[in-house]
Design a protein around this motif. Sequence first.
Motif, PDB file in Angstrom:
ATOM      1  N   ARG A   1     -22.867 -10.358 -15.844  1.00 21.17           N
ATOM      2  CA  ARG A   1     -23.938 -11.357 -15.801  1.00 21.17           C
ATOM      3  C   ARG A   1     -23.674 -12.492 -16.783  1.00 21.17           C
ATOM      4  NH1 ARG A   1     -27.353  -6.691 -14.997  1.00 21.17           N
ATOM      5  NH2 ARG A   1     -27.455  -6.394 -17.257  1.00 21.17           N
ATOM      6  N   ARG A   2     -23.119 -12.173 -17.936  1.00 16.98           N
ATOM      7  CA  ARG A   2     -22.908 -13.182 -18.975  1.00 16.98           C
ATOM      8  C   ARG A   2     -21.810 -14.173 -18.602  1.00 16.98           C
ATOM      9  NH1 ARG A   2     -22.461  -9.852 -22.627  1.00 16.98           N
ATOM     10  NH2 ARG A   2     -20.208  -9.777 -22.986  1.00 16.98           N
ATOM     11  N   HIS A   3     -20.763 -13.677 -17.946  1.00 16.31           N
ATOM     12  CA  HIS A   3     -19.602 -14.523 -17.674  1.00 16.31           C
ATOM     13  C   HIS A   3     -19.498 -14.960 -16.210  1.00 16.31           C
ATOM     14  CE1 HIS A   3     -17.937 -13.948 -21.680  1.00 16.31           C
ATOM     15  NE2 HIS A   3     -18.183 -12.670 -21.568  1.00 16.31           N
ATOM     16  N   GLY A   4     -20.220 -14.325 -15.334  1.00 17.38           N
ATOM     17  CA  GLY A   4     -20.061 -14.620 -13.916  1.00 17.38           C
ATOM     18  C   GLY A   4     -21.341 -15.052 -13.239  1.00 17.38           C
ATOM     19  N   GLN A   5     -21.181 -15.486 -12.007  1.00 15.77           N
ATOM     20  CA  GLN A   5     -22.318 -15.878 -11.167  1.00 15.77           C
ATOM     21  C   GLN A   5     -22.112 -15.232  -9.799  1.00 15.77           C
ATOM     22  OE1 GLN A   5     -22.245 -20.163 -11.201  1.00 15.77           O
ATOM     23  NE2 GLN A   5     -22.699 -20.305 -13.377  1.00 15.77           N
ATOM     24  N   VAL A   6     -22.038 -13.920  -9.797  1.00 16.02           N
ATOM     25  CA  VAL A   6     -21.669 -13.182  -8.598  1.00 16.02           C
ATOM     26  C   VAL A   6     -22.863 -12.373  -8.082  1.00 16.02           C
ATOM     27  CG1 VAL A   6     -20.158 -11.409  -7.652  1.00 16.02           C
ATOM     28  CG2 VAL A   6     -19.265 -13.025  -9.337  1.00 16.02           C
ATOM     29  N   PRO A   7     -23.219 -12.526  -6.815  1.00 17.29           N
ATOM     30  CA  PRO A   7     -24.342 -11.770  -6.247  1.00 17.29           C
ATOM     31  C   PRO A   7     -23.914 -10.340  -5.876  1.00 17.29           C
ATOM     32  CG  PRO A   7     -23.392 -13.174  -4.571  1.00 17.29           C
ATOM     33  CD  PRO A   7     -22.615 -13.443  -5.838  1.00 17.29           C
ATOM     34  N   LEU A   8     -23.725  -9.500  -6.870  1.00 14.91           N
ATOM     35  CA  LEU A   8     -23.226  -8.142  -6.608  1.00 14.91           C
ATOM     36  C   LEU A   8     -24.132  -7.390  -5.638  1.00 14.91           C
ATOM     37  CD1 LEU A   8     -22.092  -7.041 -10.190  1.00 14.91           C
ATOM     38  CD2 LEU A   8     -20.645  -7.736  -8.272  1.00 14.91           C
ATOM     39  N   GLU A   9     -25.436  -7.627  -5.738  1.00 17.53           N
ATOM     40  CA  GLU A   9     -26.369  -6.908  -4.874  1.00 17.53           C
ATOM     41  C   GLU A   9     -26.155  -7.245  -3.399  1.00 17.53           C
ATOM     42  OE1 GLU A   9     -28.073 -10.827  -5.962  1.00 17.53           O
ATOM     43  OE2 GLU A   9     -27.114  -9.180  -7.058  1.00 17.53           O
ATOM     44  N   GLU A  10     -25.534  -8.397  -3.116  1.00 15.51           N
ATOM     45  CA  GLU A  10     -25.263  -8.776  -1.727  1.00 15.51           C
ATOM     46  C   GLU A  10     -23.935  -8.224  -1.224  1.00 15.51           C
ATOM     47  OE1 GLU A  10     -25.513 -12.987  -1.333  1.00 15.51           O
ATOM     48  OE2 GLU A  10     -27.444 -13.129  -2.391  1.00 15.51           O
ATOM     49  N   LEU A  11     -23.081  -7.828  -2.125  1.00 15.82           N
ATOM     50  CA  LEU A  11     -21.733  -7.395  -1.753  1.00 15.82           C
ATOM     51  C   LEU A  11     -21.571  -5.880  -1.753  1.00 15.82           C
ATOM     52  CD1 LEU A  11     -19.642  -9.998  -3.791  1.00 15.82           C
ATOM     53  CD2 LEU A  11     -20.459 -10.162  -1.436  1.00 15.82           C
TER      54      LEU A  11
ATOM     55  N   TRP B   1     -12.516 -11.498 -12.052  1.00 19.26           N
ATOM     56  CA  TRP B   1     -13.748 -11.388 -11.266  1.00 19.26           C
ATOM     57  C   TRP B   1     -14.302  -9.961 -11.366  1.00 19.26           C
ATOM     58  CZ3 TRP B   1     -16.109  -8.735  -7.393  1.00 19.26           C
ATOM     59  CH2 TRP B   1     -17.121  -9.383  -6.679  1.00 19.26           C
ATOM     60  N   PRO B   2     -15.637  -9.798 -11.546  1.00 23.93           N
ATOM     61  CA  PRO B   2     -16.708 -10.790 -11.392  1.00 23.93           C
ATOM     62  C   PRO B   2     -17.071 -11.556 -12.655  1.00 23.93           C
ATOM     63  CG  PRO B   2     -17.662  -8.630 -11.662  1.00 23.93           C
ATOM     64  CD  PRO B   2     -16.166  -8.420 -11.660  1.00 23.93           C
ATOM     65  N   GLY B   3     -16.294 -11.400 -13.734  1.00 23.08           N
ATOM     66  CA  GLY B   3     -16.614 -12.097 -14.975  1.00 23.08           C
ATOM     67  C   GLY B   3     -16.089 -13.511 -15.005  1.00 23.08           C
ATOM     68  N   VAL B   4     -16.469 -14.305 -14.008  1.00 20.27           N
ATOM     69  CA  VAL B   4     -15.960 -15.671 -13.884  1.00 20.27           C
ATOM     70  C   VAL B   4     -17.039 -16.524 -13.216  1.00 20.27           C
ATOM     71  CG1 VAL B   4     -14.897 -15.156 -11.650  1.00 20.27           C
ATOM     72  CG2 VAL B   4     -14.040 -17.067 -12.984  1.00 20.27           C
ATOM     73  N   PRO B   5     -17.195 -17.782 -13.623  1.00 18.55           N
ATOM     74  CA  PRO B   5     -18.260 -18.616 -13.051  1.00 18.55           C
ATOM     75  C   PRO B   5     -17.975 -19.139 -11.654  1.00 18.55           C
ATOM     76  CG  PRO B   5     -17.033 -19.850 -14.696  1.00 18.55           C
ATOM     77  CD  PRO B   5     -16.542 -18.432 -14.771  1.00 18.55           C
TER      78      PRO B   5
END
Length: 283
Positions: free
Chosen positions: A29-39, A244-248
């Motif tokens: 969450r701190r480093h990325g903007q990834v919708p994990l709940e969708e994947l 990834w997922p620690g990337v914007p």
Amino acid sequence: MVGEMPLVDAHVHLPRLTALPPFWFDWARRHGQVPLEELYGTDGHPIPEKVDAYFAAEGVDVVLLLPEYSPRTVGVHPYEDLLPLVAHNPRRFRFLASLNPHLHYPAVVHLERQLEAGAVGLKLHPVHGGFPVDHPELFPVYWVLQERGLPVVFHTGVSAFPGSVNAYASPEPVEGLVRAFPHLKVVLAHGGRGWWYGAAASLALMYPNVWIELSGLSPGRLPEYFRGFSLERLARKFIFGTDWPGVPGIRRTALALGGLGLDRDALEGILWRNAQAVYRLEV
């Protein structure tokens, strides 16, 4: 593709969510903007169709997935969990083997098993796994990789995750391995992040078979990280990766490399050609 260039992301984590400690989610969450709940599905496993569509939308032609065996830090993320993604789209998804000499014995037997399953190289995480890169039980592994022309990727640089052993984070011991295995392809993930950027750069420039993989490094700060070195020259040894997922954003990170003033040949090398050569990929 990003613009007119293919894109290889050589450093992607897609572990089973139920195998992760809470601090991993804080990091993502701190480093990325990834919708994990969708994947991911409700069972904690990634949904191949949705993950494939996500990386396609980000412009990634080939994704290298990383298992990990680090029970003292992030947990055990077995390579078997990644096989459904590879089976869904083997052109986009490939994976690296992973070993921990504290868990895998004989290590070379476990390497062979993962290579037979389709691994295109080996990733070792001495910092999370708690072992040195010159652990004697790993030498037969390096010999097999050298004989087959397959790369070994070492995590280099500090990790803030609880349980990490940063005494094993320096890339400096890798030089002894390169001398012992002069034809072994070596990739320094994170480029010696923290205290050892200069050591990683020196190794990459000194040895033709040593590369720096850029995961976790901000493109705009590469001149700062590797100050004292010619970025134009060093960039010829870079491989794109995001952690990834620690990337914007993968596409956003790849496009930012265009702001460094590098020529097209260097950019193509970073984004895909170097990875294609090192990992023997079809891009």
